[in-house]
Scaffold this motif. Structure first.
Motif, PDB file in Angstrom:
ATOM      1  N   ALA A 113       0.590  -0.801   0.470  1.00 42.65           N
ATOM      2  CA  ALA A 113      -0.273   0.332  -0.032  1.00 42.65           C
ATOM      3  C   ALA A 113       0.720   1.217   0.112  1.00 42.65           C
ATOM      4  CB  ALA A 113      -0.730  -0.109   1.299  1.00 42.65           C
ATOM      5  N   SER A 114       1.932   1.209   0.778  1.00 43.72           N
ATOM      6  CA  SER A 114       2.624   2.552   0.410  1.00 43.72           C
ATOM      7  C   SER A 114       2.852   2.804  -0.581  1.00 43.72           C
ATOM      8  CB  SER A 114       4.284   1.699   1.755  1.00 43.72           C
ATOM      9  OG  SER A 114       3.717   1.151   2.489  1.00 43.72           O
ATOM     10  N   GLU A 115       4.314   1.528  -1.312  1.00 44.11           N
ATOM     11  CA  GLU A 115       3.935   1.242  -2.671  1.00 44.11           C
ATOM     12  C   GLU A 115       3.334   2.250  -3.580  1.00 44.11           C
ATOM     13  OE1 GLU A 115       6.238  -1.983  -5.184  1.00 44.11           O
ATOM     14  OE2 GLU A 115       6.604  -2.337  -3.002  1.00 44.11           O
ATOM     15  N   LEU A 116       2.566   1.813  -3.592  1.00 44.64           N
ATOM     16  CA  LEU A 116       1.086   1.964  -4.286  1.00 44.64           C
ATOM     17  C   LEU A 116       1.290   3.837  -3.842  1.00 44.64           C
ATOM     18  CD1 LEU A 116      -1.621  -0.616  -3.750  1.00 44.64           C
ATOM     19  CD2 LEU A 116       0.303   0.831  -6.309  1.00 44.64           C
ATOM     20  N   ASN A 128      -3.342  17.585  -5.496  1.00 41.91           N
ATOM     21  CA  ASN A 128      -3.733  16.764  -4.679  1.00 41.91           C
ATOM     22  C   ASN A 128      -4.746  16.268  -4.419  1.00 41.91           C
ATOM     23  OD1 ASN A 128      -3.007  17.145  -1.913  1.00 41.91           O
ATOM     24  ND2 ASN A 128      -3.690  18.934  -1.404  1.00 41.91           N
ATOM     25  N   ILE A 129      -4.556  14.606  -4.961  1.00 42.16           N
ATOM     26  CA  ILE A 129      -5.654  14.021  -4.997  1.00 42.16           C
ATOM     27  C   ILE A 129      -6.400  13.547  -3.662  1.00 42.16           C
ATOM     28  CG2 ILE A 129      -6.925  12.353  -6.631  1.00 42.16           C
ATOM     29  CD1 ILE A 129      -3.793  11.689  -7.188  1.00 42.16           C
ATOM     30  N   PRO A 130      -7.559  13.641  -3.594  1.00 43.31           N
ATOM     31  CA  PRO A 130      -8.071  12.549  -2.319  1.00 43.31           C
ATOM     32  C   PRO A 130      -7.761  11.590  -1.838  1.00 43.31           C
ATOM     33  CG  PRO A 130      -9.547  14.132  -3.229  1.00 43.31           C
ATOM     34  CD  PRO A 130      -8.789  14.034  -4.380  1.00 43.31           C
ATOM     35  N   ILE A 131      -6.852  10.458  -1.256  1.00 40.19           N
ATOM     36  CA  ILE A 131      -6.438   9.449  -0.813  1.00 40.19           C
ATOM     37  C   ILE A 131      -6.981   8.277   0.658  1.00 40.19           C
ATOM     38  CG2 ILE A 131      -4.370   7.222  -0.806  1.00 40.19           C
ATOM     39  CD1 ILE A 131      -3.087   9.794  -2.127  1.00 40.19           C
ATOM     40  N   ILE A 132      -7.935   7.684   0.350  1.00 46.39           N
ATOM     41  CA  ILE A 132      -8.180   6.665   1.853  1.00 46.39           C
ATOM     42  C   ILE A 132      -7.565   5.535   1.877  1.00 46.39           C
ATOM     43  CG2 ILE A 132      -9.879   5.878   3.231  1.00 46.39           C
ATOM     44  CD1 ILE A 132     -11.497   8.330   2.465  1.00 46.39           C
ATOM     45  N   LEU A 133      -6.688   5.582   2.991  1.00 41.75           N
ATOM     46  CA  LEU A 133      -6.033   4.575   3.583  1.00 41.75           C
ATOM     47  C   LEU A 133      -6.518   3.973   3.605  1.00 41.75           C
ATOM     48  CD1 LEU A 133      -3.068   2.830   3.001  1.00 41.75           C
ATOM     49  CD2 LEU A 133      -2.636   3.845   4.638  1.00 41.75           C
ATOM     50  N   VAL A 134      -7.773   2.574   3.607  1.00 43.57           N
ATOM     51  CA  VAL A 134      -8.370   1.569   3.967  1.00 43.57           C
ATOM     52  C   VAL A 134      -7.956  -0.167   4.277  1.00 43.57           C
ATOM     53  CG1 VAL A 134      -9.831  -0.009   3.269  1.00 43.57           C
ATOM     54  CG2 VAL A 134      -9.836   2.291   3.084  1.00 43.57           C
ATOM     55  N   SER A 147      -1.768  -3.201  13.095  1.00 45.47           N
ATOM     56  CA  SER A 147      -2.412  -2.926  14.458  1.00 45.47           C
ATOM     57  C   SER A 147      -2.999  -1.231  13.905  1.00 45.47           C
ATOM     58  CB  SER A 147      -1.339  -2.376  15.354  1.00 45.47           C
ATOM     59  OG  SER A 147      -0.727  -1.186  14.968  1.00 45.47           O
ATOM     60  N   VAL A 148      -3.900  -1.024  14.252  1.00 40.56           N
ATOM     61  CA  VAL A 148      -4.832   0.136  14.012  1.00 40.56           C
ATOM     62  C   VAL A 148      -3.649   1.060  13.545  1.00 40.56           C
ATOM     63  CG1 VAL A 148      -6.657   2.013  14.961  1.00 40.56           C
ATOM     64  CG2 VAL A 148      -6.814  -0.236  14.851  1.00 40.56           C
ATOM     65  N   ASP A 149      -2.846   1.081  15.154  1.00 39.58           N
ATOM     66  CA  ASP A 149      -1.535   2.619  15.011  1.00 39.58           C
ATOM     67  C   ASP A 149      -0.679   2.568  14.196  1.00 39.58           C
ATOM     68  OD1 ASP A 149      -3.192   3.773  17.428  1.00 39.58           O
ATOM     69  OD2 ASP A 149      -1.832   2.548  18.439  1.00 39.58           O
ATOM     70  N   GLU A 150      -0.111   1.895  13.455  1.00 39.98           N
ATOM     71  CA  GLU A 150       0.390   1.588  12.199  1.00 39.98           C
ATOM     72  C   GLU A 150      -0.167   2.213  11.137  1.00 39.98           C
ATOM     73  OE1 GLU A 150       3.603  -3.018  12.055  1.00 39.98           O
ATOM     74  OE2 GLU A 150       1.291  -2.539  13.051  1.00 39.98           O
ATOM     75  N   GLY A 151      -1.193   2.054  10.548  1.00 41.76           N
ATOM     76  CA  GLY A 151      -2.418   1.960  10.242  1.00 41.76           C
ATOM     77  C   GLY A 151      -1.855   3.961   9.596  1.00 41.76           C
ATOM     78  N   SER A 152      -2.803   4.366  11.220  1.00 38.85           N
ATOM     79  CA  SER A 152      -3.185   5.564  11.489  1.00 38.85           C
ATOM     80  C   SER A 152      -2.185   6.232  11.366  1.00 38.85           C
ATOM     81  CB  SER A 152      -3.718   5.911  12.372  1.00 38.85           C
ATOM     82  OG  SER A 152      -2.973   5.537  13.037  1.00 38.85           O
ATOM     83  N   ALA A 153      -0.773   5.753  11.288  1.00 38.80           N
ATOM     84  CA  ALA A 153       1.126   6.075  11.524  1.00 38.80           C
ATOM     85  C   ALA A 153       0.961   6.313   9.650  1.00 38.80           C
ATOM     86  CB  ALA A 153       1.853   6.032  12.339  1.00 38.80           C
ATOM     87  N   CYS A 154       0.764   5.224   9.370  1.00 41.83           N
ATOM     88  CA  CYS A 154       1.662   5.009   7.761  1.00 41.83           C
ATOM     89  C   CYS A 154       0.671   6.608   6.998  1.00 41.83           C
ATOM     90  CB  CYS A 154       0.951   3.816   7.691  1.00 41.83           C
ATOM     91  SG  CYS A 154       1.166   3.970   5.864  1.00 41.83           S
ATOM     92  N   ALA A 155      -0.937   6.376   6.825  1.00 39.86           N
ATOM     93  CA  ALA A 155      -1.599   7.840   6.734  1.00 39.86           C
ATOM     94  C   ALA A 155      -0.934   9.254   7.375  1.00 39.86           C
ATOM     95  CB  ALA A 155      -3.135   7.454   7.193  1.00 39.86           C
ATOM     96  N   VAL A 156      -0.262   8.859   8.138  1.00 37.85           N
ATOM     97  CA  VAL A 156       0.042  10.518   8.372  1.00 37.85           C
ATOM     98  C   VAL A 156       1.113  11.168   7.731  1.00 37.85           C
ATOM     99  CG1 VAL A 156       0.986  12.131  10.334  1.00 37.85           C
ATOM    100  CG2 VAL A 156      -1.315  10.696  10.949  1.00 37.85           C
ATOM    101  N   VAL A 157       2.019   9.934   7.262  1.00 38.96           N
ATOM    102  CA  VAL A 157       2.970  10.323   7.087  1.00 38.96           C
ATOM    103  C   VAL A 157       2.594  10.413   5.515  1.00 38.96           C
ATOM    104  CG1 VAL A 157       4.900   8.795   6.195  1.00 38.96           C
ATOM    105  CG2 VAL A 157       5.001   8.589   8.541  1.00 38.96           C
ATOM    106  N   PHE A 158       1.897   9.187   4.726  1.00 38.31           N
ATOM    107  CA  PHE A 158       1.690   9.706   3.300  1.00 38.31           C
ATOM    108  C   PHE A 158       0.083  10.808   3.156  1.00 38.31           C
ATOM    109  CE2 PHE A 158       3.895   5.711   2.904  1.00 38.31           C
ATOM    110  CZ  PHE A 158       5.108   5.724   2.384  1.00 38.31           C
TER     111      PHE A 158
END
Ligand code: GDP
Ligand code: MG
Length: 193
Positions: A113-116, A128-134, A147-158
């Motif tokens: 997902a990060s790669e994508l 600035n396209i809207p993206i949602i990480l799911v 974990s939920v935390d890993e997911g949301s941390a990744c979304a912050v970075v991206f």
């Protein structure tokens, strides 16, 4: 025209969506098996649970009311339709918004997902396209690898939104698509100012 004389609102309802509201193209991305097609079927209202019709690719049209405003979405579940670079490039170019899906039970799909996300940024640099990480399959508690935390941390970075869903339980799927509509509207409004 006798539109003043007529008291029926039928015609307004039937023509409203195609005249006024814009159609948003939303593209699903993510590794095989994470639940893209399942999410798309829930979105499209295809109540055929149990059967995994793993056909090539599908698109789903739906109008939904979000914050009292009509929105039309075409959801593209075509990322895995074939393996051509042409299709991948096309997907990266065509969307007004993207849903990048991983499975919370599959760490490799999370890394993918990060790669994508990076590929998408490269393909649409200045936009600035809207993206949602799911993070999908949140119902599979005991086989969770992300974990939920890993997911949301990744979304912050991206710099994108984040939500966990369960296509199987229909959990958060409605929220996901309402979130997409809101994000598209936000970006559109800020562009027009
Ligand atoms: P795709 O390859 O990304 O389109 O993934 P699919 O939608 O075909 O789903 C792959 C498999 O995961 C199928 O067997 C689905 O039934 C299953 N699946 C999808 N979403 C969920 C979910 O939220 N929870 C559970 N437990 N299984 C899911
Ligand atoms: Mg699929």
């Amino acid at each position: 025209r006798d539109s003043y004389a007529s008291d029926s609102s039928d015609s307004v309802i039937s023509t409203g969506s195609e005249t006024e509201s814009q159609i948003y193209k939303v593209v699903l991305l993510g590794e095989h098996g994470v639940g893209k097609s399942s999410l798309a079927r829930v979105f499209g209202g295809v109540e055929d649970a149990g059967h995994d019709c793993d056909e090539a690719g599908n698109t789903y049209d739906r109008s939904m009311v979000v914050d009292d405003e009509d929105a039309s979405i075409v959801l593209y579940d075509i990322w895995e339709q074939d393996n051509s670079q042409w299709l991948k490039d096309q997907c990266m170019r065509m969307g007004d918004a993207y849903i990048i899906v991983y499975s919370v039970t599959d760490k490799a799909s999370f890394e993918k997902a990060s790669e994508l996300r990076i590929q998408l940024r490269r393909a649409r640099q200045s936009e600035n396209i809207p993206i949602i990480l799911v993070g999908n399959k949140s119902d599979l508690v005991r086989s969770r690898e992300v974990s939920v935390d890993e997911g949301s941390a990744c979304a912050v970075v991206f710099d994108c939104k984040f939500i966990e869903t369960s296509a199987s339980l229909h959990h958060n799927v409605q929220d996901l698509f309402e979130g997409i509509v809101r994000q598209i509207r936000l970006r559109k409004d800020s562009k027009e100012e």
